[in-house]
Scaffold this active site. Structure first.
Site, mmCIF file in Angstrom:
data_model
loop_
_atom_site.group_PDB
_atom_site.id
_atom_site.type_symbol
_atom_site.label_atom_id
_atom_site.label_comp_id
_atom_site.label_asym_id
_atom_site.label_seq_id
_atom_site.Cartn_x
_atom_site.Cartn_y
_atom_site.Cartn_z
ATOM 1 N N ASP A 177 -0.932 -3.206 -41.292
ATOM 2 C CA ASP A 177 0.008 -3.554 -40.771
ATOM 3 C C ASP A 177 0.582 -3.322 -41.345
ATOM 4 O O ASP A 177 0.454 -2.104 -42.119
ATOM 5 C CB ASP A 177 0.057 -4.634 -41.048
ATOM 6 C CG ASP A 177 0.716 -5.462 -39.966
ATOM 7 O OD1 ASP A 177 1.647 -5.253 -38.427
ATOM 8 O OD2 ASP A 177 2.635 -5.829 -40.589
ATOM 9 N N LYS B 187 -3.428 -13.372 -39.148
ATOM 10 C CA LYS B 187 -2.692 -12.255 -39.686
ATOM 11 C C LYS B 187 -2.724 -12.795 -41.312
ATOM 12 O O LYS B 187 -3.094 -13.694 -41.817
ATOM 13 C CB LYS B 187 -0.759 -11.896 -39.260
ATOM 14 C CG LYS B 187 -0.905 -11.291 -39.322
ATOM 15 C CD LYS B 187 -0.966 -10.073 -38.296
ATOM 16 C CE LYS B 187 0.201 -8.721 -38.413
ATOM 17 N NZ LYS B 187 -0.241 -7.799 -37.246
#
Ligand code: NAD
Length: 425
Positions: free
Chosen positions: A155, A115
């Site tokens: 995201d 991430k």
């Protein structure tokens, strides 16, 4: 049969990484994971912090802090989105990276987890500033990213536009067009049909599967959806198409309620013409955002940020079913009370895995140099979501644990087994 044990209390402040680890610990214990594998799986493989200078529109240079955490590459190249938010922090990115590992394992796709994040407020920046920031971040991580190494995706605060800039910047440094370095790209640039709505569609598919287990009729059920961005708006739209009456929705501007059901198509159209926000939406009355989560609905879909269902509001939750569109919306301490109340939770690492599943399809298509039809994408994604749901449900029955712990068990078991086959490092 091993029985589910009440989790041991953790210290007062809950952070997403601790929340993730607490569930991981329970699942590892149920599985009887050996210490060596436990230690490998609990630690992120790599954490990179970058500080990127960007020339702002006023001519001044501002330095932005960014992160990329690669949690695991045991199952394959690491995969995970990039978050642009003013309050993003390293422990959050670490948790999100680990969740990506478990998510890819739950849906059985050959990716590890990663991430990224940049501390910035994309809503107060111009497109030019965001482009320069995205390019600077990409070029500082060019040795981490790669179609066979680490593949970012959108995201919160990022979307196809940022992915296009990332792909272009990476390709320039490599001297060749590298479609497969990132997913969630615009369609004309190697994006996949069905990717934009994939996460929301997966949320809807898991909601339908859970409702079936609970004997709930979608056409007689109501729902509230927190977050009206990519995941929340698509989940709301597709659930409404299956007959679920969406009584409440919310975004960062507030919460909106209509006893007769919100016209989701209309709300999406309004939001799209209003800088992505529901502010001023007239098709519903405005309510206290905190009330949305505890409102009288059958299904609750948190699809915004982490830690919104906590010990402070969990007692008041009335829904029978929670389908976690967001990553980490339920704090670890709230789990116990949810379980006591008999609420079924389709956990984030299962419920929102439709996004990474279609990201995987995008990457496969990029590598084949071929495009699939929307029907093929949706049909395959739906099959994977339903199979994954059944796998997790079966584990929850077998080990007598809630769906969340069952999902971790399925994921950890798969990654641990793969680690053993690869022979460690
Ligand atoms: P997004 O930026 O498109 O939308 C986020 C939405 O949440 C916006 O409507 C925003 O206004 C709202 N929001 C922010 N803070 C809020 C608050 N405090 N209360 C109510 N609403 C709030 O982001 P997204 O892509 O829809 O992601 C939402 C969640 O889903 C995140 O947790 C993300 O990690 C997760 N997720 C996204 C994907 C994906 O494919 N986009 C995949 C898996 C998981």
């Amino acid at each position: 049969m091993m029985l589910y044990k009440e989790p041991a209390p953790i210290k007062d402040r809950e952070n997403p990484f601790e929340s993730m680890m607490s569930r991981f610990n329970i699942a590892a214990e149920v599985l009887g994971l050996d210490e060596e594998t436990y230690n490998v799986l609990k630690s992120p493989a790599r954490q990179v912090i970058v500080n990127v200078p960007v020339t702002m529109d006023d001519g001044k240079v501002r330095v932005f802090e960014g992160y990329r955490v690669v949690h695991s590459t045991i199952l394959g190249p690491s995969k995970g989105g990039i978050r642009y938010a003013p309050d993003v922090f390293l422990d959050e990115v670490k948790a999100l990276a680990a969740w990506m590992t478990w998510k890819c394992a739950v849906v059985d796709i050959p990716y590890g987890g990663a991430k990224g994040g940049i501390i910035c407020d994309p809503y107060s920046m111009s497109a030019g500033e965001i482009e320069r920031l995205t390019r600077a971040y990409t070029s500082s991580l060019v040795d981490i990213f790669g179609p066979d190494r680490d593949i970012p995706a959108p995201d919160m605060g990022t979307g196809p536009r940022e992915m296009a800039w990332l792909m272009d910047e990476y390709s320039k440094t490599k001297g060749s067009t590298e479609h497969g370095v990132v997913t969630g790209k615009p369609l004309v640039l190697g994006g996949s049909l069905g990717r934009v709505e994939a996460t929301g569609r997966g949320v809807m598919v898991s909601a339908m599967a859970a409702m079936e287990k609970l004997g709930m009729d979608p056409a007689k059920s109501t729902a509230a959806v927190q977050g009206f961005g990519n995941v929340g708006s698509w989940a709301a739209k597709l659930m409404a198409e299956r007959g679920v009456k969406i009584l409440g929705v919310s975004d960062v501007s507030g919460a909106y309620w209509n006893d007769n059901g919100i016209d989701i198509e209309e709300a999406i159209e309004y939001k799209n013409g209003n800088n992505g926000r529901l502010e001023g939406y007239k098709g519903a009355e405005q309510i206290d955002p905190a009330e949305l989560l505890t409102s009288k609905v059958d299904v609750l879909v948190p699809a915004a940020v982490e830690d919104v269902i906590t010990i402070h509001n969990v007692d008041k939750i009335q829904a029978r079913l929670i389908v976690e569109g967001a990553n980490g919306p339920t704090s670890y301490k709230a789990d116990n009370i949810i379980n006591e109340k008999g609420i079924m939770v389709v956990p984030d690492i299962l419920a929102n895995s439709g996004g990474v599943t279609v990201s995987y399809f995008e990457w496969v298509q990029n590598r084949m140099g071929f495009k699939w039809t929307l029907d093929r994408v949706n049909e395959r994604a739906e099959r994977i979501m339903n199979e994954s749901f059944e796998r997790v449900y079966a584990a929850s029955q077998k080990y007598n644990v809630p769906m969340r712990i069952a999902a971790y068990i399925v994921a950890i078991d798969k990654v641990a087994m793969t680690y053993k086959y690869r022979g460690g490092f």
